[in-house]
Scaffold this motif. Structure first.
Motif, PDB file in Angstrom:
ATOM      1  N   GLN A  64       0.827  -1.203   0.000  1.00  0.00           N
ATOM      2  CA  GLN A  64       0.000   0.000   0.000  1.00  0.00           C
ATOM      3  C   GLN A  64       0.863   1.255   0.000  1.00  0.00           C
ATOM      4  O   GLN A  64       0.555   2.233  -0.689  1.00  0.00           O
ATOM      5  CB  GLN A  64      -0.934   0.004   1.210  1.00  0.00           C
ATOM      6  CG  GLN A  64      -1.950   1.145   1.170  1.00  0.00           C
ATOM      7  CD  GLN A  64      -3.049   0.977   2.183  1.00  0.00           C
ATOM      8  OE1 GLN A  64      -2.955   0.159   3.091  1.00  0.00           O
ATOM      9  NE2 GLN A  64      -4.115   1.751   2.043  1.00  0.00           N
ATOM     10  N   SER A  68       0.590   3.655  -3.135  1.00  0.00           N
ATOM     11  CA  SER A  68      -0.020   4.943  -2.798  1.00  0.00           C
ATOM     12  C   SER A  68       0.979   6.091  -2.795  1.00  0.00           C
ATOM     13  O   SER A  68       0.701   7.178  -3.325  1.00  0.00           O
ATOM     14  CB  SER A  68      -0.709   4.861  -1.433  1.00  0.00           C
ATOM     15  OG  SER A  68      -1.721   3.885  -1.437  1.00  0.00           O
ATOM     16  N   ARG A  73      -0.955   6.214  -6.584  1.00  0.00           N
ATOM     17  CA  ARG A  73      -2.156   5.571  -7.133  1.00  0.00           C
ATOM     18  C   ARG A  73      -2.998   4.961  -6.006  1.00  0.00           C
ATOM     19  O   ARG A  73      -3.458   3.833  -6.109  1.00  0.00           O
ATOM     20  CB  ARG A  73      -1.766   4.492  -8.144  1.00  0.00           C
ATOM     21  CG  ARG A  73      -1.086   5.032  -9.406  1.00  0.00           C
ATOM     22  CD  ARG A  73      -0.532   3.934 -10.286  1.00  0.00           C
ATOM     23  NE  ARG A  73       0.107   4.462 -11.479  1.00  0.00           N
ATOM     24  CZ  ARG A  73      -0.484   4.614 -12.664  1.00  0.00           C
ATOM     25  NH1 ARG A  73      -1.750   4.248 -12.816  1.00  0.00           N
ATOM     26  NH2 ARG A  73       0.179   5.106 -13.690  1.00  0.00           N
ATOM     27  N   SER A  74      -3.197   5.717  -4.961  1.00  0.00           N
ATOM     28  CA  SER A  74      -3.930   5.202  -3.807  1.00  0.00           C
ATOM     29  C   SER A  74      -5.350   4.791  -4.157  1.00  0.00           C
ATOM     30  O   SER A  74      -5.886   3.828  -3.612  1.00  0.00           O
ATOM     31  CB  SER A  74      -3.949   6.247  -2.681  1.00  0.00           C
ATOM     32  OG  SER A  74      -4.537   7.457  -3.142  1.00  0.00           O
ATOM     33  N   ASP A  75      -5.966   5.518  -5.098  1.00  0.00           N
ATOM     34  CA  ASP A  75      -7.345   5.188  -5.476  1.00  0.00           C
ATOM     35  C   ASP A  75      -7.427   3.913  -6.302  1.00  0.00           C
ATOM     36  O   ASP A  75      -8.509   3.353  -6.491  1.00  0.00           O
ATOM     37  CB  ASP A  75      -7.970   6.348  -6.251  1.00  0.00           C
ATOM     38  CG  ASP A  75      -7.165   6.719  -7.489  1.00  0.00           C
ATOM     39  OD1 ASP A  75      -5.929   6.517  -7.483  1.00  0.00           O
ATOM     40  OD2 ASP A  75      -7.765   7.217  -8.465  1.00  0.00           O
ATOM     41  N   GLN A  76      -6.279   3.420  -6.789  1.00  0.00           N
ATOM     42  CA  GLN A  76      -6.255   2.206  -7.596  1.00  0.00           C
ATOM     43  C   GLN A  76      -5.656   1.014  -6.850  1.00  0.00           C
ATOM     44  O   GLN A  76      -5.427  -0.026  -7.450  1.00  0.00           O
ATOM     45  CB  GLN A  76      -5.442   2.455  -8.880  1.00  0.00           C
ATOM     46  CG  GLN A  76      -5.959   3.593  -9.726  1.00  0.00           C
ATOM     47  CD  GLN A  76      -5.012   3.916 -10.877  1.00  0.00           C
ATOM     48  OE1 GLN A  76      -4.175   3.117 -11.271  1.00  0.00           O
ATOM     49  NE2 GLN A  76      -5.145   5.117 -11.425  1.00  0.00           N
TER      50      GLN A  76
END
Length: 234
Positions: A64, A68, A73-76
Motif C-alpha cells: 500500500q 499509494s 495511485r492510492s485510489d487504484q
C-alpha cells in the motif's frame, strides 16, 4: 480462531494406520528438526523458502505504501493489488501443468534462471530511476518476480518432504513455522527501509534470487541428479 480450530480438530480421528503413527512430543519435533537441518538436500530448500517468503512478506507489508506513495495511485490500490494476485494465481496453476510432464528439479532450474533475470531487471529499473521507476515498467516486472515464488514454494516444500515420509506431518509443520518466521524477520528488515522509493524492495528481490539459485545448486546430492516427480503439491 485458533481455539476454535483446536476444539474442532479434537473431534477428528487419526487416518494413519497404527503402525505408522508416532507419539507427538518435543523429542519427535527435535529429531525431525535435526534431520531437516542436518542434510543439505533439505536445509538448502528450507533456506530458499525463507528468502522467498521474506520478499513476499515485505511486499504484503509495504504494497500500500509503494502503490499509494511511490506511484501515487492510492485510489487504484485494490485493483492493482488484485491484478498482482491474479498473476500469482496463474503461476500456481502453471506449476501444476508443468509438473504433469516434468520433475521438480526440471521445473526449478529454468524458474531460478528466470527469477534471477527478472530480479536483475527490477533492480536496474529501480536504481536507474533513483527508486521511483515508471509504474508500467516496475509493477509488471515485479509481478513476474513474485510469480516465480509461486512456482518455487510448493516445489521446494516437496523437495524437503520427499525424504521425510515417516515424519511428514511433523516435518511439514516445522517447515511452515521456520520458513514463515524467518521470512517475517527478513521481510521486516526490507520493509523498514522502504520510505518513498522501491529500491530496497528491488534489492531484496535480487538478493533473494541470487541466494535461491545458489542454494538450489548446493542442494543437489554429490554425483547424483535427483529426479523427484511428486505431483500435486500446493
Amino acid at each position: 480462531a485458533g481455539a476454535a480450530v483446536l476444539v474442532w480438530s479434537a473431534r477428528l480421528q487419526e487416518t494413519l494406520s497404527v503402525a505408522n503413527q508416532q507419539t507427538m512430543s518435543f523429542t519427535t519435533i527435535r529429531i525431525t528438526a535435526v534431520r531437516i537441518l542436518g542434510d543439505r538436500t533439505t536445509v538448502a530448500p528450507l533456506l530458499a523458502m525463507v528468502c522467498i517468503r521474506g520478499v513476499m512478506a515485505s511486499y504484503l507489508a509495504s504494497s500500500q505504501l509503494i502503490i499509494s506513495e511511490v506511484f501515487d495511485r492510492s485510489d487504484q490500490f485494490a485493483v492493482i493489488f488484485g491484478a498482482v494476485g491474479v498473476v500469482l494465481g496463474a503461476a500456481s496453476l502453471l506449476n501444476g501443468r508443468l509438473l504433469s510432464s516434468r520433475s521438480i528439479r526440471q521445473v526449478l532450474g529454468p524458474v531460478s534462471v528466470f527469477y534471477l533475470a527478472t530480479a536483475l531487471a527490477v533492480a536496474m529499473v529501480s536504481v536507474l530511476a533513483s527508486g521511483r521507476p515508471n509504474f508500467w515498467v516496475f509493477m509488471p516486472l515485479f509481478s513476474l518476480g513474485l510469480a516465480c515464488q509461486m512456482l518455487f514454494t510448493p516445489n521446494l516444500n516437496t523437495l524437503i518432504l520427499e525424504p521425510m515420509g515417516d515424519v511428514a506431518g511433523t516435518a511439514s509443520a516445522l517447515i511452515v513455522t521456520l520458513s514463515t518466521a524467518g521470512g517475517a524477520v527478513l521481510g521486516a528488515f526490507i520493509d523498514s527501509r522502504i520510505t518513498n522509493v522501491v529500491t530496497p524492495m528491488a534489492v531484496g528481490l535480487l538478493l533473494s534470487s541470487i541466494i535461491v539459485a545458489g542454494l538450489l545448486v548446493w542442494s543437489r546430492p554429490a554425483g547424483v541428479t535427483p529426479d523427484v516427480t511428486v505431483v500435486g503439491s500446493s
